[in-house]
Write a protein that holds these residues in place. Structure first.
Motif, short mmCIF file in Angstrom:
data_model
loop_
_atom_site.label_atom_id
_atom_site.label_comp_id
_atom_site.label_asym_id
_atom_site.label_seq_id
_atom_site.Cartn_x
_atom_site.Cartn_y
_atom_site.Cartn_z
N VAL A 154 113.17 51.01 24.50
CA VAL A 154 112.65 50.78 23.15
C VAL A 154 113.77 50.82 22.12
O VAL A 154 113.83 49.98 21.21
CB VAL A 154 111.53 51.80 22.81
CG1 VAL A 154 111.14 51.74 21.35
CG2 VAL A 154 110.31 51.57 23.70
N TRP A 177 109.18 43.95 17.56
CA TRP A 177 110.39 44.78 17.48
C TRP A 177 110.92 44.82 16.06
O TRP A 177 111.36 45.86 15.58
CB TRP A 177 111.46 44.26 18.44
CG TRP A 177 111.06 44.36 19.87
CD1 TRP A 177 110.92 43.32 20.74
CD2 TRP A 177 110.73 45.54 20.61
NE1 TRP A 177 110.51 43.79 21.97
CE2 TRP A 177 110.39 45.15 21.92
CE3 TRP A 177 110.68 46.89 20.30
CZ2 TRP A 177 110.02 46.05 22.90
CZ3 TRP A 177 110.30 47.80 21.29
CH2 TRP A 177 109.98 47.37 22.56
N LEU A 198 106.03 46.01 21.29
CA LEU A 198 105.25 46.99 22.04
C LEU A 198 103.76 46.66 21.89
O LEU A 198 103.28 46.49 20.77
CB LEU A 198 105.49 48.40 21.49
CG LEU A 198 106.79 49.06 21.82
CD1 LEU A 198 106.90 50.40 21.09
CD2 LEU A 198 106.92 49.29 23.31
N VAL A 254 100.84 51.95 26.59
CA VAL A 254 101.90 51.29 25.83
C VAL A 254 102.67 50.42 26.81
O VAL A 254 103.14 50.89 27.84
CB VAL A 254 102.86 52.32 25.18
CG1 VAL A 254 103.95 51.61 24.40
CG2 VAL A 254 102.10 53.28 24.30
N GLU A 255 102.77 49.14 26.47
CA GLU A 255 103.45 48.19 27.34
C GLU A 255 104.62 47.56 26.59
O GLU A 255 104.44 47.07 25.47
CB GLU A 255 102.46 47.11 27.78
CG GLU A 255 103.06 46.06 28.67
CD GLU A 255 102.04 44.98 29.02
OE1 GLU A 255 102.49 43.88 29.33
OE2 GLU A 255 100.83 45.24 28.96
N ILE A 256 105.79 47.59 27.21
CA ILE A 256 106.95 46.92 26.64
C ILE A 256 106.84 45.44 26.96
O ILE A 256 106.74 45.06 28.12
CB ILE A 256 108.26 47.49 27.20
CG1 ILE A 256 108.41 48.96 26.78
CG2 ILE A 256 109.46 46.67 26.73
CD1 ILE A 256 109.58 49.67 27.42
N ILE A 279 100.17 48.15 22.30
CA ILE A 279 99.52 49.45 22.40
C ILE A 279 98.02 49.25 22.47
O ILE A 279 97.44 48.52 21.66
CB ILE A 279 99.90 50.35 21.22
CG1 ILE A 279 101.43 50.55 21.20
CG2 ILE A 279 99.18 51.69 21.28
CD1 ILE A 279 101.96 51.32 20.03
#
Length: 75
Positions: free
Chosen positions: A67, A24, A11, A4-6, A13
């Motif tokens: 998040v 978002w 996000l 999972v990368e912000i 995934i």
């Protein structure tokens, strides 16, 4: 393996079978406990992020904070 990368716009995934971006603004709500983060994309559909994805409790807590902040700013 799942990652999972912000990203700035949501996000990202990735797992063995697929990958995708959850903007978002598409996150319906968040719920978390000490062991899990649930990212709801609708009232009955959610993505589970377990704490063991992270090196330690502090990283998991930081992830939840980021998040949550990104989600709040998008709504």
């Amino acid at each position: 393996k799942t990652s999972v990368e912000i990203q700035e716009n949501g996000l990202f995934i990735t797992n063995e079978n697929s990958n995708g971006l959850i903007p978002w603004g598409d996150i319906y709500s968040l719920k978390h406990s000490k062991r899990l983060l649930l990212i709801y994309v609708s009232t009955g559909s959610f993505i589970t992020i377990p704490s063991h994805f992270f090196e330690n409790e502090s990283e998991f807590s930081d992830f939840i904070g980021i998040v949550s902040s990104k989600h709040e700013n998008a709504t």
